[in-house]
Design a protein around this motif. Structure first.
Motif, PDB file in Angstrom:
ATOM      1  N   PHE A   1       0.837  -1.205   0.000  1.00 38.16           N
ATOM      2  CA  PHE A   1       0.000   0.000   0.000  1.00 38.16           C
ATOM      3  C   PHE A   1       0.873   1.256   0.000  1.00 38.16           C
ATOM      4  N   TRP A   2       0.314   2.322  -0.543  1.00 34.18           N
ATOM      5  CA  TRP A   2       0.793   3.670  -0.283  1.00 34.18           C
ATOM      6  C   TRP A   2      -0.355   4.447   0.334  1.00 34.18           C
ATOM      7  N   TYR A   3      -0.050   5.046   1.489  1.00 37.63           N
ATOM      8  CA  TYR A   3      -0.983   5.948   2.151  1.00 37.63           C
ATOM      9  C   TYR A   3      -0.391   7.356   2.101  1.00 37.63           C
ATOM     10  N   VAL A   4      -1.285   8.363   2.118  1.00 37.46           N
ATOM     11  CA  VAL A   4      -0.830   9.754   2.108  1.00 37.46           C
ATOM     12  C   VAL A   4      -1.456  10.481   3.293  1.00 37.46           C
ATOM     13  N   GLN A   5      -0.654  11.335   3.904  1.00 35.96           N
ATOM     14  CA  GLN A   5      -1.131  12.143   5.028  1.00 35.96           C
ATOM     15  C   GLN A   5      -0.938  13.614   4.695  1.00 35.96           C
ATOM     16  N   TYR A   6      -2.037  14.317   4.459  1.00 35.01           N
ATOM     17  CA  TYR A   6      -1.976  15.753   4.226  1.00 35.01           C
ATOM     18  C   TYR A   6      -1.877  16.479   5.560  1.00 35.01           C
TER      19      TYR A   6
ATOM     20  N   GLY B   1      -2.219  18.063   8.938  1.00 40.09           N
ATOM     21  CA  GLY B   1      -3.312  18.146   9.896  1.00 40.09           C
ATOM     22  C   GLY B   1      -4.379  17.077   9.754  1.00 40.09           C
ATOM     23  N   GLU B   2      -4.140  16.071   8.918  1.00 39.04           N
ATOM     24  CA  GLU B   2      -5.160  15.046   8.697  1.00 39.04           C
ATOM     25  C   GLU B   2      -4.632  13.653   9.025  1.00 39.04           C
ATOM     26  N   GLY B   3      -5.547  12.688   9.049  1.00 36.32           N
ATOM     27  CA  GLY B   3      -5.142  11.292   9.181  1.00 36.32           C
ATOM     28  C   GLY B   3      -4.675  10.736   7.856  1.00 36.32           C
ATOM     29  N   LEU B   4      -4.170   9.519   7.873  1.00 39.61           N
ATOM     30  CA  LEU B   4      -3.713   8.880   6.638  1.00 39.61           C
ATOM     31  C   LEU B   4      -4.908   8.460   5.802  1.00 39.61           C
ATOM     32  N   GLN B   5      -4.717   8.468   4.488  1.00 38.99           N
ATOM     33  CA  GLN B   5      -5.739   7.925   3.603  1.00 38.99           C
ATOM     34  C   GLN B   5      -5.066   7.097   2.519  1.00 38.99           C
ATOM     35  N   LEU B   6      -5.779   6.071   2.098  1.00 37.95           N
ATOM     36  CA  LEU B   6      -5.221   5.178   1.088  1.00 37.95           C
ATOM     37  C   LEU B   6      -5.024   5.917  -0.222  1.00 37.95           C
ATOM     38  N   LEU B   7      -3.845   5.775  -0.805  1.00 32.26           N
ATOM     39  CA  LEU B   7      -3.575   6.356  -2.118  1.00 32.26           C
ATOM     40  C   LEU B   7      -3.720   5.284  -3.204  1.00 32.26           C
ATOM     41  N   LEU B   8      -3.052   4.149  -3.006  1.00 29.62           N
ATOM     42  CA  LEU B   8      -3.174   3.049  -3.955  1.00 29.62           C
ATOM     43  C   LEU B   8      -2.688   1.772  -3.306  1.00 29.62           C
ATOM     44  N   LYS B   9      -3.010   0.641  -3.947  1.00 30.19           N
ATOM     45  CA  LYS B   9      -2.567  -0.627  -3.387  1.00 30.19           C
ATOM     46  C   LYS B   9      -2.374  -1.651  -4.502  1.00 30.19           C
TER      47      LYS B   9
ATOM     48  N   ASP C   1       0.139  18.180  -3.969  1.00 26.55           N
ATOM     49  CA  ASP C   1       0.653  16.845  -3.619  1.00 26.55           C
ATOM     50  C   ASP C   1       1.568  16.884  -2.400  1.00 26.55           C
ATOM     51  N   SER C   2       1.881  18.056  -1.911  1.00 25.93           N
ATOM     52  CA  SER C   2       2.727  18.185  -0.724  1.00 25.93           C
ATOM     53  C   SER C   2       2.064  17.477   0.446  1.00 25.93           C
ATOM     54  N   ALA C   3       2.757  16.507   0.996  1.00 25.48           N
ATOM     55  CA  ALA C   3       2.188  15.653   2.037  1.00 25.48           C
ATOM     56  C   ALA C   3       3.273  14.689   2.505  1.00 25.48           C
ATOM     57  N   VAL C   4       2.905  13.816   3.440  1.00 25.50           N
ATOM     58  CA  VAL C   4       3.804  12.728   3.835  1.00 25.50           C
ATOM     59  C   VAL C   4       3.252  11.430   3.263  1.00 25.50           C
TER      60      VAL C   4
END
Lengths: 115, 113
Positions: B34-39, B41-49, B84-87
């Motif tokens: 998986f790749w998750y992204v965290q913008y 101030g937010e929680g992680l969300q699934l980007l792709l798998k 796209d700036s995020a972790v």
């Protein structure tokens, strides 16, 4: 909005105290996960529950405990708090990780500050 | 044991640059990746798998291919935007056994206009 709710959003407390963080999973999700995110240690898996039962344990300290209730909400209890426990605590939920649907949905987190 | 290693950040790029974030894993068995992204101030969300070898996950212009031979799942995007700036977190998961998710340490991406 992921559908996972966490309360409170922010928590400030003192060393030695005890706090309870609460998580409500997405409707229909049976599995709940807890994570700790700190600046120096990244995202650490703490514990997972599935339908009320503990399923997997990660780097969870003995001072920490969790449970999942019959309505599927979960609580993470942190006791004898230390300065180093200051972190973001995330809850995530999924349908059933053994059933092939593995995507986790994360809540917005609870920011804990121990002074 | 099972583990995920990501390239260290931060990664700073100009808008429209090509992005690669490296992820390699060590696993006994055949996990899903998986790749998750965290913008901010937010929680992680699934980007792709991707659930098996040679699968390609894609979403919002991001892609990653499950490479069993190199135990890698590198994230790529042809033209990044400031938004796209995020972790970005790479993760693996088994559908049997421990069921634990294992996350990488995260890579911070900063895109400049």
């Amino acid at each position: 909005d992921s559908g996972v709710t966490q309360t409170p959003k922010h928590l400030i407390t003192a060393t030695g105290q005890r706090v309870t963080l609460r998580c409500s999973p997405r409707s229909g999700d049976l599995s709940v996960y807890w994570y700790q995110q700190s600046l120096d240690q990244g995202l650490q898996f703490l514990i997972q529950y599935y339908n009320g039962e503990e399923r997997a344990k990660g780097n969870i300290l003995e001072r920490f405990s969790a449970q999942q209730f019959p309505d599927l909400h979960s609580e993470l209890n942190l006791s004898s708090l230390e300065l180093g426990d200051s972190a973001l605590y995330f809850c995530a939920s999924s349908v059933d990780p053994s059933g092939g649907e593995e995507t986790q949905y994360f809540g917005p987190g609870t920011r804990l500050l121990v002074l | 044991g099972n583990s995920v290693t990501q390239m260290e950040g931060p990664v700073t790029l100009s808008e429209e640059a090509f992005l690669t974030i490296n992820c390699t894993y060590t696993a006994t068995g055949y996990p899903s990746l998986f790749w998750y992204v965290q913008y901010p101030g937010e929680g992680l969300q699934l980007l792709l798998k991707a659930t098996k070898a040679d699968d390609k996950g894609s979403n919002k212009g991001f892609e990653a291919t499950y490479r069993k031979e190199t135990t890698s799942f590198h994230l790529e995007k042809g033209s990044v935007q400031v938004s796209d700036s995020a972790v970005y977190f790479c993760a693996l998961h088994f559908t049997s056994g421990t069921y634990k998710y294992i996350f990488g340490t995260g890579t911070r991406l900063k895109v400049l206009a």
